[in-house]
Write a protein that holds these residues in place. Structure first.
Motif, mmCIF file in Angstrom:
data_model
loop_
_atom_site.group_PDB
_atom_site.id
_atom_site.type_symbol
_atom_site.label_atom_id
_atom_site.label_comp_id
_atom_site.label_asym_id
_atom_site.label_seq_id
_atom_site.Cartn_x
_atom_site.Cartn_y
_atom_site.Cartn_z
ATOM 1 N N LEU A 3 0.811 -1.220 0.000
ATOM 2 C CA LEU A 3 0.000 0.000 0.000
ATOM 3 C C LEU A 3 0.843 1.268 0.000
ATOM 4 N N SER A 4 2.130 1.136 0.286
ATOM 5 C CA SER A 4 3.006 2.319 0.224
ATOM 6 C C SER A 4 3.128 2.821 -1.213
ATOM 7 N N GLU A 5 2.787 1.964 -2.180
ATOM 8 C CA GLU A 5 2.818 2.347 -3.590
ATOM 9 C C GLU A 5 1.563 3.109 -3.995
ATOM 10 N N TYR A 51 -1.255 9.090 9.648
ATOM 11 C CA TYR A 51 -0.591 8.507 10.816
ATOM 12 C C TYR A 51 0.199 7.259 10.416
ATOM 13 N N GLY A 52 -0.382 6.428 9.560
ATOM 14 C CA GLY A 52 0.285 5.212 9.108
ATOM 15 C C GLY A 52 1.554 5.487 8.317
ATOM 16 N N LEU A 53 1.593 6.629 7.626
ATOM 17 C CA LEU A 53 2.800 6.985 6.866
ATOM 18 C C LEU A 53 4.025 7.129 7.768
ATOM 19 N N THR A 54 3.794 7.412 9.052
ATOM 20 C CA THR A 54 4.917 7.531 9.981
ATOM 21 C C THR A 54 5.601 6.189 10.214
ATOM 22 N N LEU A 55 4.929 5.083 9.845
ATOM 23 C CA LEU A 55 5.521 3.747 9.985
ATOM 24 C C LEU A 55 6.463 3.388 8.835
ATOM 25 N N LEU A 56 6.337 4.064 7.690
ATOM 26 C CA LEU A 56 7.125 3.669 6.524
ATOM 27 C C LEU A 56 8.629 3.722 6.750
ATOM 28 N N PRO A 57 9.176 4.759 7.393
ATOM 29 C CA PRO A 57 10.622 4.724 7.661
ATOM 30 C C PRO A 57 11.021 3.548 8.551
ATOM 31 N N VAL A 58 10.169 3.191 9.486
ATOM 32 C CA VAL A 58 10.422 2.040 10.368
ATOM 33 C C VAL A 58 10.450 0.761 9.534
ATOM 34 N N LEU A 59 9.484 0.606 8.634
ATOM 35 C CA LEU A 59 9.433 -0.584 7.779
ATOM 36 C C LEU A 59 10.649 -0.652 6.856
ATOM 37 N N GLU A 60 11.108 0.490 6.371
ATOM 38 C CA GLU A 60 12.308 0.506 5.527
ATOM 39 C C GLU A 60 13.523 0.010 6.308
ATOM 40 N N GLU A 61 13.655 0.431 7.558
ATOM 41 C CA GLU A 61 14.763 -0.027 8.398
ATOM 42 C C GLU A 61 14.651 -1.519 8.701
ATOM 43 N N ILE A 62 13.438 -1.980 8.967
ATOM 44 C CA ILE A 62 13.222 -3.404 9.217
ATOM 45 C C ILE A 62 13.597 -4.206 7.977
ATOM 46 N N CYS A 63 13.228 -3.705 6.809
ATOM 47 C CA CYS A 63 13.543 -4.379 5.548
ATOM 48 C C CYS A 63 15.057 -4.436 5.332
#
Length: 111
Positions: free
Chosen positions: A32-34, A86-98
């Motif tokens: 969904l980030s796309e 609010y969910g967009l704030t998780l994307l940098p976290v997901l990038e680091e996890i990836c």
């Protein structure tokens, strides 16, 4: 001892993990980030997920304020999901996890 979703933990890591826990939530968020997607489109992009599990995770992410559900008034009804502000704030976290996950997979493959 594991913290259930019904319990509130004072630990920030537990709080974050309680939102993104689940086998498919990270993948759903990554897709969904796309951009917004219909349920059927999202289902086709995630091999192996069942329709039931997809719907369950989507509802949980909406409930937690991470996703927004948009239902168009049409026949048949069209439902799209998108990441909330609010969910967009998780994307940098997901990038680091990836990034960490790639390193971990490489380490496992080498050893």
């Amino acid at each position: 001892m594991a913290v259930s979703k019904k319990e509130i933990s004072a630990c920030p890591i537990d709080a974050m993990l309680s939102v993104i826990d689940g086998r498919w939530k990270g993948t759903i968020l990554w897709r969904l980030s796309e951009g917004p997607m219909r349920t059927s489109e999202l289902h086709r992009t995630i091999p192996g997920i069942t329709q039931r599990m997809l719907i369950r995770h989507l509802h949980e992410l909406v409930q937690d304020g991470i996703l927004e559900r948009h239902q168009e008034r049409s026949t048949p009804p069209c439902v799209r999901y998108s990441i909330s502000k609010y969910g967009l704030t998780l994307l940098p976290v997901l990038e680091e996890i990836c990034t960490w996950g790639r390193k971990h997979l490489a380490l496992q493959a080498a050893g």
